[in-house]
Design an enzyme around this catalytic site. Structure first.
Site, PDB file in Angstrom:
ATOM      1  N   HIS A  61      10.535  18.030  14.253  1.00  0.00           N
ATOM      2  CA  HIS A  61       9.289  18.356  13.548  1.00  0.00           C
ATOM      3  C   HIS A  61       9.592  19.006  12.196  1.00  0.00           C
ATOM      4  O   HIS A  61       8.911  18.750  11.208  1.00  0.00           O
ATOM      5  CB  HIS A  61       8.412  19.272  14.406  1.00  0.00           C
ATOM      6  CG  HIS A  61       7.914  18.604  15.666  1.00  0.00           C
ATOM      7  ND1 HIS A  61       7.395  17.327  15.676  1.00  0.00           N
ATOM      8  CD2 HIS A  61       7.857  19.041  16.957  1.00  0.00           C
ATOM      9  CE1 HIS A  61       7.040  17.002  16.915  1.00  0.00           C
ATOM     10  NE2 HIS A  61       7.322  18.019  17.706  1.00  0.00           N
ATOM     11  N   ASP A  94       5.149   9.303  13.148  1.00  0.00           N
ATOM     12  CA  ASP A  94       5.627   9.280  14.532  1.00  0.00           C
ATOM     13  C   ASP A  94       7.149   9.182  14.586  1.00  0.00           C
ATOM     14  O   ASP A  94       7.763   8.571  13.711  1.00  0.00           O
ATOM     15  CB  ASP A  94       4.993   8.085  15.257  1.00  0.00           C
ATOM     16  CG  ASP A  94       5.083   8.204  16.767  1.00  0.00           C
ATOM     17  OD1 ASP A  94       5.453   9.293  17.266  1.00  0.00           O
ATOM     18  OD2 ASP A  94       4.789   7.213  17.454  1.00  0.00           O
ATOM     19  N   LEU A 137      -4.064  14.093  -6.674  1.00  0.00           N
ATOM     20  CA  LEU A 137      -4.106  13.471  -5.344  1.00  0.00           C
ATOM     21  C   LEU A 137      -4.870  14.348  -4.344  1.00  0.00           C
ATOM     22  O   LEU A 137      -4.747  15.576  -4.370  1.00  0.00           O
ATOM     23  CB  LEU A 137      -2.671  13.255  -4.854  1.00  0.00           C
ATOM     24  CG  LEU A 137      -2.493  12.634  -3.483  1.00  0.00           C
ATOM     25  CD1 LEU A 137      -1.312  11.662  -3.493  1.00  0.00           C
ATOM     26  CD2 LEU A 137      -2.258  13.684  -2.400  1.00  0.00           C
TER      27      LEU A 137
HETATM   28  C1  FPP Z   1       4.889  12.653  16.223  1.00  0.00           C
HETATM   29  O1  FPP Z   1       6.227  12.670  16.606  1.00  0.00           O
HETATM   30  C2  FPP Z   1       4.594  13.722  15.301  1.00  0.00           C
HETATM   31  C3  FPP Z   1       3.783  14.780  15.589  1.00  0.00           C
HETATM   32  C4  FPP Z   1       3.113  14.946  16.863  1.00  0.00           C
HETATM   33  C5  FPP Z   1       3.540  15.857  14.644  1.00  0.00           C
HETATM   34  C6  FPP Z   1       3.653  15.530  13.199  1.00  0.00           C
HETATM   35  C7  FPP Z   1       4.142  16.741  12.518  1.00  0.00           C
HETATM   36  C8  FPP Z   1       4.946  16.755  11.445  1.00  0.00           C
HETATM   37  C9  FPP Z   1       5.361  15.562  10.730  1.00  0.00           C
HETATM   38  C10 FPP Z   1       5.501  18.022  10.929  1.00  0.00           C
HETATM   39  C11 FPP Z   1       4.530  19.024  10.486  1.00  0.00           C
HETATM   40  C12 FPP Z   1       3.498  18.521   9.547  1.00  0.00           C
HETATM   41  C13 FPP Z   1       3.059  19.194   8.488  1.00  0.00           C
HETATM   42  C14 FPP Z   1       1.934  18.676   7.675  1.00  0.00           C
HETATM   43  C15 FPP Z   1       3.673  20.457   8.084  1.00  0.00           C
HETATM   44  P1  FPP Z   1       6.577  12.821  18.138  1.00  0.00           P
HETATM   45  O2  FPP Z   1       6.912  14.232  18.397  1.00  0.00           O
HETATM   46  O3  FPP Z   1       5.460  12.267  18.965  1.00  0.00           O
HETATM   47  O4  FPP Z   1       7.822  11.913  18.232  1.00  0.00           O
HETATM   48  P2  FPP Z   1       8.298  11.084  19.511  1.00  0.00           P
HETATM   49  O5  FPP Z   1       7.232  10.045  19.770  1.00  0.00           O
HETATM   50  O6  FPP Z   1       9.574  10.498  19.040  1.00  0.00           O
HETATM   51  O7  FPP Z   1       8.470  12.051  20.635  1.00  0.00           O
END
Ligand code: FPP
Length: 254
Positions: free
Chosen positions: A49, A32, A143
């Site tokens: 992202h 997050d 893994l």
């Molecule tokens: C939360 O941050 C994260 C996500 C909704 C997506 C997670 C995706 C990645 C880490 C990148 C892609 C993953 C792979 C496996 C290639 P948020 O956008 O909710 O952050 P915020 O709460 O600060 O807005």
């Protein structure tokens, strides 16, 4: 600079992290803070992202180096479909890019890749790529990387309940024989041990529908750090926190 931990009483500086012996078998991560990381830098959310995808690579490398057997990453929740269409497209595109560019490398590293979630919602093209990754890496013995995509813990439990009810209606299962093992065996994570630790970055203290059944005895670790900043030091901190926790599974202290 020490990484700020939400659980300040456990304050551990990165400097005193040593090779501890208690490595969790299964670590699950709620990644997050990508959006806030980007906003703090005046960048679009997509940049957050993208940086988050790089953090995935660092996390995987650290997990492999420490001999963790299972790493589950919450990459897209069932609630994430409610984000704007642009962001959903960005996240889907990033996932496709990641798979295209990383699967062969992960295969060479003996990583087994599995997906859990309502993946058909991503469309046939991406589903084909997911199936390819699972097939290619299915016999690997290193893994296991479990990517939760369009995943929701409640919906997983509902689908397990339906499958169990259907088996009972067909006469294949005696309702009195339904126990926790039967339920576990009908979840998307059947065959995968429950996580020992669930980590969430970005200072939020919630599970957000992640591994609700499987988290029953997991240690919860909440970090202030935003996911894109996750690195080997963060990983070592998690191991250190875990090593200090006393897991009793409901039993009395010895
Ligand atoms: C939360 O941050 C994260 C996500 C909704 C997506 C997670 C995706 C990645 C880490 C990148 C892609 C993953 C792979 C496996 C290639 P948020 O956008 O909710 O952050 P915020 O709460 O600060 O807005």
């Amino acid at each position: 600079m020490p990484l700020p931990l939400a659980t300040a009483t456990e304050g551990i500086s990165p400097d005193n992290v040593s090779g501890n012996s208690t490595v969790p078998r299964h670590i699950a991560v709620i990644m997050d803070g990508n959006g806030r990381w980007a906003a703090a830098r005046g960048l679009p959310r997509l940049a957050g992202h993208r940086a988050g995808a790089e953090a995935v690579t660092r996390c995987l490398k650290a997990a492999r180096a420490k001999g963790v057997e299972y790493l589950t990453l919450y990459a897209f929740s069932s609630e994430n479909w409610r984000r704007g269409p642009d962001e959903v497209a960005d996240l889907t595109g990033l996932l496709r890019f990641y798979l295209r560019h990383k699967v062969n490398e992960l295969h060479k590293q003996n990583v087994r890749i599995l997906f859990v979630g309502d993946t058909h919602r991503f469309g046939q093209d991406l589903c084909d790529e997911l199936a390819h990754a699972e097939r290619l890496t299915g016999a690997n013995t290193g893994l296991t990387l479990l990517l939760a995509l369009s995943y929701g813990g409640r919906s997983e439990i509902v689908q397990a309940a339906k499958a169990i009810a259907r088996a009972a209606m067909r006469g294949e299962l005696d309702p009195d024989s339904i126990d926790e093992t039967v339920v576990s065996n009908h979840l998307l994570t059947a065959g995968i041990p429950d996580p020992d630790v669930i980590v969430r970055t970005s200072g939020e203290h919630r599970l957000s529908n992640f591994l609700l059944w499987q988290s029953a005895y997991a240690e919860l670790v909440f970090l202030e750090q935003m996911w894109p900043d996750f690195n080997e030091t963060t990983f070592n901190q998690i191991l250190e926190i875990y090593a200090r926790r006393e897991r009793r599974f409901g039993a009395r202290p010895a």
